[in-house]
Design a protein around this motif. Structure first.
Motif, PDB file in Angstrom:
ATOM      1  N   ASN A   5      20.233  88.071  49.159  1.00  0.00           N
ATOM      2  CA  ASN A   5      19.944  88.609  47.822  1.00  0.00           C
ATOM      3  C   ASN A   5      20.882  88.015  46.775  1.00  0.00           C
ATOM      4  N   SER A   9      19.679  85.679  43.659  1.00  0.00           N
ATOM      5  CA  SER A   9      20.013  86.008  42.272  1.00  0.00           C
ATOM      6  C   SER A   9      20.727  84.851  41.578  1.00  0.00           C
ATOM      7  N   LEU A  37      24.748  91.708  39.485  1.00  0.00           N
ATOM      8  CA  LEU A  37      23.817  90.574  39.425  1.00  0.00           C
ATOM      9  C   LEU A  37      22.575  90.933  38.613  1.00  0.00           C
ATOM     10  N   GLY A  38      22.124  92.167  38.715  1.00  0.00           N
ATOM     11  CA  GLY A  38      21.012  92.619  37.885  1.00  0.00           C
ATOM     12  C   GLY A  38      21.389  92.620  36.414  1.00  0.00           C
ATOM     13  N   GLY A  41      21.330  89.123  35.177  1.00  0.00           N
ATOM     14  CA  GLY A  41      19.950  88.724  34.902  1.00  0.00           C
ATOM     15  C   GLY A  41      19.438  89.302  33.599  1.00  0.00           C
TER      16      GLY A  41
END
Length: 69
Positions: A5, A9, A37-38, A41
């Motif tokens: 994951n 990413s 990481l979200g 993004g």
């Protein structure tokens, strides 16, 4: 799974930066997590949107200036 994951990413961010370098501001990162990481993004997508909007406005102003003069 976690390492995969993270790699996915990071690969998305790298792909996005490559698209921006090529002046393709339509690329958006698919947010898959609610962690750092979200957030990265989401920040990338916001930056891309602002650059895309600015580029559009600049293009319109350039055309307006061309018509006037």
């Amino acid at each position: 799974k976690i390492a995969g994951n993270i790699k996915s990413s990071i690969d998305s961010v790298l792909q996005g930066t490559e698209k921006m370098r090529e002046k393709d501001f339509n690329f958006r990162i698919k947010i898959q997590t609610q962690d750092e990481l979200g957030f990265l993004g989401e920040s990338f997508n916001l930056m891309a949107e602002k650059i895309q909007d600015f580029t559009y406005q600049l293009s319109n102003e350039k055309e307006r200036y061309r018509i006037l003069f």
